[in-house]
Design a protein around this motif. Structure first.
Motif, PDB file in Angstrom:
ATOM      1  N   GLN A   9       0.840  -1.190   0.000  1.00  0.00           N
ATOM      2  CA  GLN A   9       0.000   0.000   0.000  1.00  0.00           C
ATOM      3  C   GLN A   9       0.882   1.249   0.000  1.00  0.00           C
ATOM      4  O   GLN A   9       1.525   1.526  -0.989  1.00  0.00           O
ATOM      5  CB  GLN A   9      -0.975  -0.027   1.171  1.00  0.00           C
ATOM      6  N   GLN A  10       0.981   1.972   1.081  1.00  0.00           N
ATOM      7  CA  GLN A  10       1.749   3.219   1.116  1.00  0.00           C
ATOM      8  C   GLN A  10       3.024   3.084   1.963  1.00  0.00           C
ATOM      9  O   GLN A  10       3.583   4.085   2.387  1.00  0.00           O
ATOM     10  CB  GLN A  10       0.892   4.371   1.641  1.00  0.00           C
ATOM     11  N   ILE A  11       3.493   1.873   2.207  1.00  0.00           N
ATOM     12  CA  ILE A  11       4.719   1.657   2.973  1.00  0.00           C
ATOM     13  C   ILE A  11       5.713   0.912   2.090  1.00  0.00           C
ATOM     14  O   ILE A  11       5.390  -0.130   1.528  1.00  0.00           O
ATOM     15  CB  ILE A  11       4.452   0.867   4.267  1.00  0.00           C
ATOM     16  N   ILE A  12       6.920   1.478   1.977  1.00  0.00           N
ATOM     17  CA  ILE A  12       7.980   0.825   1.210  1.00  0.00           C
ATOM     18  C   ILE A  12       9.041   0.353   2.188  1.00  0.00           C
ATOM     19  O   ILE A  12       9.425   1.089   3.097  1.00  0.00           O
ATOM     20  CB  ILE A  12       8.568   1.744   0.124  1.00  0.00           C
ATOM     21  N   LEU A  17      15.341  -0.566   6.085  1.00  0.00           N
ATOM     22  CA  LEU A  17      14.689   0.727   6.246  1.00  0.00           C
ATOM     23  C   LEU A  17      13.278   0.666   5.685  1.00  0.00           C
ATOM     24  O   LEU A  17      13.016  -0.048   4.721  1.00  0.00           O
ATOM     25  CB  LEU A  17      15.470   1.820   5.492  1.00  0.00           C
ATOM     26  N   PHE A  18      12.370   1.417   6.299  1.00  0.00           N
ATOM     27  CA  PHE A  18      11.031   1.532   5.736  1.00  0.00           C
ATOM     28  C   PHE A  18      10.552   2.971   5.866  1.00  0.00           C
ATOM     29  O   PHE A  18      11.022   3.722   6.707  1.00  0.00           O
ATOM     30  CB  PHE A  18      10.054   0.538   6.388  1.00  0.00           C
ATOM     31  N   ARG A  19       9.611   3.349   4.991  1.00  0.00           N
ATOM     32  CA  ARG A  19       9.098   4.707   4.964  1.00  0.00           C
ATOM     33  C   ARG A  19       7.644   4.680   4.526  1.00  0.00           C
ATOM     34  O   ARG A  19       7.271   3.939   3.626  1.00  0.00           O
ATOM     35  CB  ARG A  19       9.920   5.561   4.008  1.00  0.00           C
ATOM     36  N   ILE A  68      13.681   7.625  -1.380  1.00  0.00           N
ATOM     37  CA  ILE A  68      13.753   6.190  -1.675  1.00  0.00           C
ATOM     38  C   ILE A  68      15.129   5.833  -2.233  1.00  0.00           C
ATOM     39  O   ILE A  68      15.710   4.811  -1.882  1.00  0.00           O
ATOM     40  CB  ILE A  68      12.617   5.772  -2.633  1.00  0.00           C
ATOM     41  N   ASN A  69      15.677   6.701  -3.084  1.00  0.00           N
ATOM     42  CA  ASN A  69      17.021   6.470  -3.625  1.00  0.00           C
ATOM     43  C   ASN A  69      18.057   6.449  -2.504  1.00  0.00           C
ATOM     44  O   ASN A  69      18.973   5.619  -2.506  1.00  0.00           O
ATOM     45  CB  ASN A  69      17.366   7.533  -4.666  1.00  0.00           C
TER      46      ASN A  69
END
Length: 179
Positions: free
Chosen positions: A21-24, A33-35, A73-74
């Motif tokens: 969904q909205q979590i990478i 790491l997650f965001r 993200i990069n």
């Protein structure tokens, strides 16, 4: 269109990427790491291991978040594959640093030593008591810790004493002119 936002993020083969969904979540050899991603932005992973960032809306806020999200993200991909590093230099007579357990102890000319707790995921190396090297896989955490340490004694413009980033040039002022 943002010139930065439309570029694909190439993911190395040793990095795992999950988009729920909205979590990478990005994990690699140095950590995980997650965001949380804004609802205005959509993140897609293709079969060639490339990450694409797209806008859901064409509003001003979505345009602002577009390039920012791609850069964040990069930085996550770079951090878990290679680590980030910041170097600090202590300049001044009697200024010293040392690491004990999970604390950085700084002697900066105050009447007491300054103690800074080292967060998890961050590694600090002190060389020759005056050079501090901060490494970690989270770019934000490394940069914030370096800024916190530098803020304990920022460099002053007359003698140049204080904590400087490696390679930083302090613009010096002329002191009082004696008669």
């Amino acid at each position: 269109m943002s010139r930065i936002g439309k570029l694909p993020i190439k993911v190395p083969s040793n990095i795992q990427v999950e988009v729920n969904q909205q979590i990478i979540q990005i994990s690699g050899p140095h950590g995980k790491l997650f965001r949380k991603i804004s609802d205005l932005i959509k993140v897609e992973l293709d079969s060639n291991n490339n990450i694409y960032v797209k806008k859901n809306d064409n509003t001003r806020i979505a345009n602002q978040l577009y390039g920012l999200t791609r850069t964040l993200i990069n930085n996550m991909v770079i951090g878990v594959s290679k680590k980030f590093e910041r170097k600090l230099q202590l300049q001044g007579v009697g200024y010293r640093a040392e690491v004990k357990d999970k604390d950085l102890i700084l002697n900066l000319g105050y009447s007491h030593p300054v103690l800074i707790k080292i967060p998890t995921g961050i590694n600090i190396i002190v060389e020759k008591n005056i050079s501090i090297i901060i490494t970690g896989f989270d770019k934000e955490l490394v940069g914030q810790l370096a800024a916190t340490i530098r803020n304990k004694r920022p460099p002053e413009p007359y003698k140049g004493k204080g904590i400087l980033y490696k390679g930083e040039i302090i613009k010096r002022k002329v002191g009082k002119s004696g008669k």
